[in-house]
Motif scaffolding. Structure first.
Motif, PDB file in Angstrom:
ATOM      1  N   THR A 250     -12.855 -71.703 -35.593  1.00  0.00           N
ATOM      2  CA  THR A 250     -12.663 -70.132 -35.618  1.00  0.00           C
ATOM      3  C   THR A 250     -14.187 -69.701 -35.309  1.00  0.00           C
ATOM      4  OG1 THR A 250     -11.171 -69.998 -37.323  1.00  0.00           O
ATOM      5  CG2 THR A 250     -12.218 -68.011 -36.822  1.00  0.00           C
ATOM      6  N   ALA A 251     -15.115 -70.362 -35.873  1.00  0.00           N
ATOM      7  CA  ALA A 251     -16.581 -69.962 -35.437  1.00  0.00           C
ATOM      8  C   ALA A 251     -16.778 -69.982 -34.031  1.00  0.00           C
ATOM      9  CB  ALA A 251     -17.595 -70.595 -36.107  1.00  0.00           C
ATOM     10  N   VAL A 252     -16.574 -71.061 -33.373  1.00  0.00           N
ATOM     11  CA  VAL A 252     -16.976 -71.334 -31.977  1.00  0.00           C
ATOM     12  C   VAL A 252     -15.915 -70.347 -31.078  1.00  0.00           C
ATOM     13  CG1 VAL A 252     -16.559 -73.129 -30.250  1.00  0.00           C
ATOM     14  CG2 VAL A 252     -17.383 -73.776 -32.536  1.00  0.00           C
ATOM     15  N   CYS A 253     -14.815 -69.932 -31.688  1.00  0.00           N
ATOM     16  CA  CYS A 253     -14.029 -69.061 -30.707  1.00  0.00           C
ATOM     17  C   CYS A 253     -14.502 -67.617 -30.751  1.00  0.00           C
ATOM     18  CB  CYS A 253     -12.861 -69.045 -30.964  1.00  0.00           C
ATOM     19  SG  CYS A 253     -11.985 -70.676 -30.689  1.00  0.00           S
ATOM     20  N   SER A 254     -15.199 -67.232 -32.149  1.00  0.00           N
ATOM     21  CA  SER A 254     -15.772 -65.755 -32.421  1.00  0.00           C
ATOM     22  C   SER A 254     -17.160 -65.480 -31.976  1.00  0.00           C
ATOM     23  CB  SER A 254     -15.536 -65.668 -33.891  1.00  0.00           C
ATOM     24  OG  SER A 254     -13.911 -65.783 -33.925  1.00  0.00           O
ATOM     25  N   LEU A 255     -18.106 -66.661 -32.118  1.00  0.00           N
ATOM     26  CA  LEU A 255     -19.494 -66.313 -31.936  1.00  0.00           C
ATOM     27  C   LEU A 255     -20.024 -65.849 -30.406  1.00  0.00           C
ATOM     28  CD1 LEU A 255     -21.050 -69.123 -34.153  1.00  0.00           C
ATOM     29  CD2 LEU A 255     -20.869 -66.530 -34.554  1.00  0.00           C
ATOM     30  N   PRO A 256     -19.223 -66.442 -29.320  1.00  0.00           N
ATOM     31  CA  PRO A 256     -19.606 -66.035 -28.059  1.00  0.00           C
ATOM     32  C   PRO A 256     -19.374 -64.560 -27.879  1.00  0.00           C
ATOM     33  CG  PRO A 256     -18.773 -68.129 -27.933  1.00  0.00           C
ATOM     34  CD  PRO A 256     -18.577 -67.690 -29.458  1.00  0.00           C
ATOM     35  N   ARG A 257     -18.040 -63.947 -28.353  1.00  0.00           N
ATOM     36  CA  ARG A 257     -17.844 -62.629 -28.410  1.00  0.00           C
ATOM     37  C   ARG A 257     -18.772 -61.656 -29.163  1.00  0.00           C
ATOM     38  NH1 ARG A 257     -13.433 -60.036 -26.031  1.00  0.00           N
ATOM     39  NH2 ARG A 257     -12.698 -61.978 -25.650  1.00  0.00           N
ATOM     40  N   ALA A 258     -19.168 -62.213 -30.373  1.00  0.00           N
ATOM     41  CA  ALA A 258     -20.246 -61.405 -31.082  1.00  0.00           C
ATOM     42  C   ALA A 258     -21.586 -61.349 -30.146  1.00  0.00           C
ATOM     43  CB  ALA A 258     -20.419 -62.226 -32.345  1.00  0.00           C
ATOM     44  N   TRP A 259     -22.086 -62.387 -29.698  1.00  0.00           N
ATOM     45  CA  TRP A 259     -23.218 -62.142 -29.023  1.00  0.00           C
ATOM     46  C   TRP A 259     -23.334 -61.263 -27.745  1.00  0.00           C
ATOM     47  CZ3 TRP A 259     -22.701 -67.863 -28.426  1.00  0.00           C
ATOM     48  CH2 TRP A 259     -22.226 -68.246 -27.091  1.00  0.00           C
ATOM     49  N   GLU A 260     -21.940 -61.407 -27.229  1.00  0.00           N
ATOM     50  CA  GLU A 260     -21.734 -60.728 -25.976  1.00  0.00           C
ATOM     51  C   GLU A 260     -21.771 -58.989 -26.472  1.00  0.00           C
ATOM     52  OE1 GLU A 260     -19.207 -58.232 -23.253  1.00  0.00           O
ATOM     53  OE2 GLU A 260     -18.605 -58.811 -25.277  1.00  0.00           O
ATOM     54  N   ARG A 261     -21.210 -58.725 -27.756  1.00  0.00           N
ATOM     55  CA  ARG A 261     -21.060 -57.336 -27.965  1.00  0.00           C
ATOM     56  C   ARG A 261     -22.614 -56.975 -28.144  1.00  0.00           C
ATOM     57  NH1 ARG A 261     -16.460 -55.724 -26.445  1.00  0.00           N
ATOM     58  NH2 ARG A 261     -14.796 -56.990 -27.339  1.00  0.00           N
ATOM     59  N   PHE A 262     -23.536 -57.663 -28.722  1.00  0.00           N
ATOM     60  CA  PHE A 262     -24.792 -57.482 -28.891  1.00  0.00           C
ATOM     61  C   PHE A 262     -25.553 -57.229 -27.443  1.00  0.00           C
ATOM     62  CE2 PHE A 262     -25.076 -60.312 -32.840  1.00  0.00           C
ATOM     63  CZ  PHE A 262     -24.164 -59.508 -33.331  1.00  0.00           C
TER      64      PHE A 262
ATOM     65  N   LEU B  16     -30.241 -67.215 -31.861  1.00  0.00           N
ATOM     66  CA  LEU B  16     -29.755 -67.762 -33.098  1.00  0.00           C
ATOM     67  C   LEU B  16     -28.362 -68.020 -32.840  1.00  0.00           C
ATOM     68  CD1 LEU B  16     -30.787 -69.076 -35.649  1.00  0.00           C
ATOM     69  CD2 LEU B  16     -30.413 -67.054 -36.740  1.00  0.00           C
ATOM     70  N   LEU B  17     -27.455 -67.207 -32.679  1.00  0.00           N
ATOM     71  CA  LEU B  17     -26.155 -67.321 -32.539  1.00  0.00           C
ATOM     72  C   LEU B  17     -25.593 -68.442 -31.311  1.00  0.00           C
ATOM     73  CD1 LEU B  17     -24.714 -63.533 -33.109  1.00  0.00           C
ATOM     74  CD2 LEU B  17     -24.779 -65.599 -34.850  1.00  0.00           C
ATOM     75  N   VAL B  18     -26.437 -68.480 -30.400  1.00  0.00           N
ATOM     76  CA  VAL B  18     -26.133 -69.255 -29.234  1.00  0.00           C
ATOM     77  C   VAL B  18     -26.369 -70.717 -29.735  1.00  0.00           C
ATOM     78  CG1 VAL B  18     -26.731 -70.110 -27.040  1.00  0.00           C
ATOM     79  CG2 VAL B  18     -26.494 -67.727 -27.471  1.00  0.00           C
ATOM     80  N   VAL B  19     -27.471 -71.170 -30.569  1.00  0.00           N
ATOM     81  CA  VAL B  19     -27.584 -72.333 -31.083  1.00  0.00           C
ATOM     82  C   VAL B  19     -26.662 -72.850 -32.094  1.00  0.00           C
ATOM     83  CG1 VAL B  19     -29.272 -73.865 -32.243  1.00  0.00           C
ATOM     84  CG2 VAL B  19     -30.250 -72.130 -30.466  1.00  0.00           C
ATOM     85  N   MET B  20     -26.381 -71.845 -33.088  1.00  0.00           N
ATOM     86  CA  MET B  20     -25.410 -72.298 -34.129  1.00  0.00           C
ATOM     87  C   MET B  20     -23.965 -72.266 -33.639  1.00  0.00           C
ATOM     88  SD  MET B  20     -27.069 -72.295 -36.850  1.00  0.00           S
ATOM     89  CE  MET B  20     -28.488 -73.026 -35.719  1.00  0.00           C
ATOM     90  N   THR B  21     -23.859 -71.791 -32.221  1.00  0.00           N
ATOM     91  CA  THR B  21     -22.511 -72.157 -31.805  1.00  0.00           C
ATOM     92  C   THR B  21     -22.484 -73.478 -31.286  1.00  0.00           C
ATOM     93  OG1 THR B  21     -22.361 -69.856 -31.034  1.00  0.00           O
ATOM     94  CG2 THR B  21     -20.883 -71.296 -30.091  1.00  0.00           C
TER      95      THR B  21
ATOM     96  N   PHE C 201     -27.405 -69.881 -41.399  1.00  0.00           N
ATOM     97  CA  PHE C 201     -28.263 -69.381 -40.211  1.00  0.00           C
ATOM     98  C   PHE C 201     -27.138 -68.658 -39.423  1.00  0.00           C
ATOM     99  CE2 PHE C 201     -31.224 -72.960 -40.859  1.00  0.00           C
ATOM    100  CZ  PHE C 201     -32.461 -72.040 -40.786  1.00  0.00           C
ATOM    101  N   THR C 202     -25.921 -68.869 -39.264  1.00  0.00           N
ATOM    102  CA  THR C 202     -24.833 -68.044 -38.646  1.00  0.00           C
ATOM    103  C   THR C 202     -24.956 -66.715 -39.293  1.00  0.00           C
ATOM    104  OG1 THR C 202     -23.681 -69.835 -37.958  1.00  0.00           O
ATOM    105  CG2 THR C 202     -22.570 -67.751 -37.694  1.00  0.00           C
ATOM    106  N   LEU C 203     -24.681 -66.468 -40.506  1.00  0.00           N
ATOM    107  CA  LEU C 203     -24.767 -65.427 -41.336  1.00  0.00           C
ATOM    108  C   LEU C 203     -26.013 -64.470 -40.954  1.00  0.00           C
ATOM    109  CD1 LEU C 203     -23.144 -66.239 -44.727  1.00  0.00           C
ATOM    110  CD2 LEU C 203     -22.083 -65.016 -42.853  1.00  0.00           C
ATOM    111  N   LEU C 204     -27.363 -65.326 -41.034  1.00  0.00           N
ATOM    112  CA  LEU C 204     -28.327 -64.442 -40.619  1.00  0.00           C
ATOM    113  C   LEU C 204     -28.392 -63.851 -39.263  1.00  0.00           C
ATOM    114  CD1 LEU C 204     -31.414 -63.674 -41.329  1.00  0.00           C
ATOM    115  CD2 LEU C 204     -32.070 -66.162 -40.544  1.00  0.00           C
ATOM    116  N   GLY C 205     -28.032 -64.772 -38.193  1.00  0.00           N
ATOM    117  CA  GLY C 205     -27.861 -64.280 -37.091  1.00  0.00           C
ATOM    118  C   GLY C 205     -26.947 -63.188 -36.864  1.00  0.00           C
ATOM    119  N   LEU C 206     -25.861 -62.968 -37.550  1.00  0.00           N
ATOM    120  CA  LEU C 206     -24.999 -61.803 -37.455  1.00  0.00           C
ATOM    121  C   LEU C 206     -25.518 -60.714 -38.036  1.00  0.00           C
ATOM    122  CD1 LEU C 206     -21.487 -63.714 -38.381  1.00  0.00           C
ATOM    123  CD2 LEU C 206     -22.226 -62.649 -35.922  1.00  0.00           C
TER     124      LEU C 206
END
Length: 511
Positions: free
Chosen positions: A407-419, A240-245, A228-233
């Motif tokens: 690593t995912a918990v550190c990177s996913l917030p920045r990913a959805w912030e870019r979106f 979806l990325l917030v829930v997966m985080t 689901f993380t790959l799907l959200g990206l």
């Protein structure tokens, strides 16, 4: 006696057995397996707390990263924005790929551990079947001897009362039969152990079922979060990325916790597998009043240089049965011609004696060390080979999973912030900007139909006369397109349809 299969500790067991152990006071603890010892328990808990320390470090790194993410402006970074977005995305993807590789190792390790415990359970059940068969054989033989002594021999003695020498032979036969029964009653040593192998097997199977199910659920949860993380990206779905985080943070704690349990279990299992015979001997002596060191050593080692502890009693029983046989043959030859009524009881005693000898030979085969030693070695191989290998793979899975989700918990917030920043940049642009996605999108078909220019019904000559008013400079309508330096007009299918419909509605020219 044939040469039995031998067990040798693997090099994984040797390496883990060398891990230093200390109690809560940081005093050295012996590496011998002693789960009842308080200091040994403290040493295993201290090893498990290493995973707790790693969890604290991971949480600290996540907090520092999130504080920097919330308080620092991304525009202040020297790295270009496209490069930052690419780095964040690929770091998340790499973490998920590593997690999926760890999940594969986890499935293999869980299967290997289950196979090892299943082999241990099967070996314990086989050993329990051997002991139960021997126990049933002893009880059945004792029942036969008791019936012969209390029934047939008593009646035979009463019938031979006129001859004192025959009565003395019958009484001697009774004493020898009682001695054989007493020897057989002392053979089942396993009744003093305080438990049976079947109880241990059922307990292990019960715990293994829940352990296997718990790891299957954990593996499936990790796999679902990764997919689901790959799907959200890929689809750039923020919620979806917030829930997966949040789920990644939860699984991160589970991964470090399982790592601590697996580390303590692996070290404890290595201590047991390095010297299993010593632990079994010490445990048996501590929990029973019986001192079965000689008996257990016979079954655990099963070597030619280790004597059979039952050999002396078995030899005495065989001699007593042979003596009873010879005495009954003498009575049959001398007493039966004088007392024909005693033949029935004598034949019954001989039949009981023959059955006793047959049961005795089966009991000797069951008490031989080869069968129980094979079950013992099979249990050790299942626990210390397959079980240890599977436990190490599960430990590696927990480690990779913990690092990947950190690593995912550190990177996913920045990913959805870019979106979010990209969508906000689109909303801040003007509506009439031709470079926005809204401006580049084609208008709806209904607007094209409503905004089509009206078609004039005036004659062509009137239109040509109006062109004479512009005598100063030629109109652009009469200038060829090549002189305007502009491309020819292009029409969309909807515009062409509207113009064709309007031209068809125009009336014909008047003559």
């Amino acid at each position: 006696m044939g040469s039995p299969q031998e067990y040798q500790a693997s090099w994984w067991v040797y390496l883990l057995h060398q891990v230093p152990r200390t109690n809560f006071q940081f005093e050295a603890v012996e590496s011998s397996f002693a789960p009842q010892d308080r200091e040994y328990q403290q040493a295993l808990l201290l090893l498990a707390s290493v995973a707790g320390l790693c969890l604290a470090i991971s949480l600290g790194l996540i907090c520092v990263h999130l504080i920097r993410f919330c308080c620092c402006d991304p525009e202040d970074e020297d790295e270009p924005k496209p490069q930052r977005v690419c780095c964040v995305t690929w770091s998340c993807v790499a973490a998920i790929v590593i997690c999926c590789a760890g999940i594969g190792l986890g499935f293999y390790g869980n299967s290997e551990t289950n196979d090892g415990v299943g082999q241990v359970t099967a070996a314990l059940l086989d050993a329990n079947l051997t002991l139960q068969s021997a126990d049933a054989l002893v009880r059945r033989t004792l029942g036969l001897l008791s019936g012969a002594v209390g029934g047939d021999l008593t009646r035979l003695e009463e019938e031979l009362v006129p001859r004192t020498e025959f009565v003395a032979v019958v009484r001697n036969t009774r004493r020898q039969a009682e001695a054989v029964a007493q020897i057989l009653a002392g053979l089942p040593f396993w009744g003093h152990l305080g438990g049976s192998p079947s109880q241990l097997a059922h307990g292990l199977a019960y715990l293994e079922d829940y352990r296997w199910l718990a790891y299957i659920l954990l593996l499936l949860l990790d796999l679902a979060i990764g997919l689901f993380t790959l799907l959200g990206l890929a689809k750039q779905i923020k919620w979806l990325l917030v829930v997966m985080t949040v789920m990644s943070f939860f699984v991160l704690i589970l991964s470090w916790g399982s790592l601590g349990l697996e580390m303590a279990a692996a070290v404890g299992l290595s201590d047991f597998c390095s010297d299993p015979d010593g632990f079994v001997l010490n445990l048996t002596q501590a929990k029973t009043d019986l001192n079965p060191a000689e008996i257990l050593q016979y079954y655990l080692a099963c070597r030619l240089d280790v004597p059979n502890p039952f050999q002396q009693r078995l030899t005495m029983s065989q001699r007593a049965l042979s003596s009873i046989h010879s005495q009954l043959h003498g009575l049959e030859r001398e007493a039966i011609p004088q007392f024909p009524a005693a033949e029935r009881n004598l034949v019954s005693v001989q039949g009981t004696l023959n059955t006793t000898e047959s049961n005795f030979h089966q009991l000797v085969a069951l008490l031989n060390c080869r069968g129980l030693h094979k079950d013992y070695v099979d249990a050790l191989k299942g626990l210390c080979y397959d079980g240890m290998e599977g436990l190490l793979f599960l430990l590696l899975f927990s480690l990779l999973s913990a690092l990947a989700f950190t690593t995912a918990v550190c990177s996913l917030p920045r990913a959805w912030e870019r979106f979010q920043s990209r969508d906000a940049a689109y909303e801040d642009t003007e509506d009439d900007d031709p470079f926005t996605p809204q401006a580049r999108s084609p208008p709806p078909r209904s607007s094209l139909r409503l905004s089509a220019p009206p078609i004039s019904n005036a004659p062509v000559s009137q239109y040509m006369n109006q062109s004479g008013l512009f005598s100063g400079s030629p109109r652009y309508d009469s200038v060829p397109l090549l002189d305007r330096h502009s491309p020819p007009p292009s029409y969309s299918p909807s515009m062409q349809a509207s113009y064709v419909g309007a031209s068809q509605e125009e009336p014909g020219p008047r003559y």
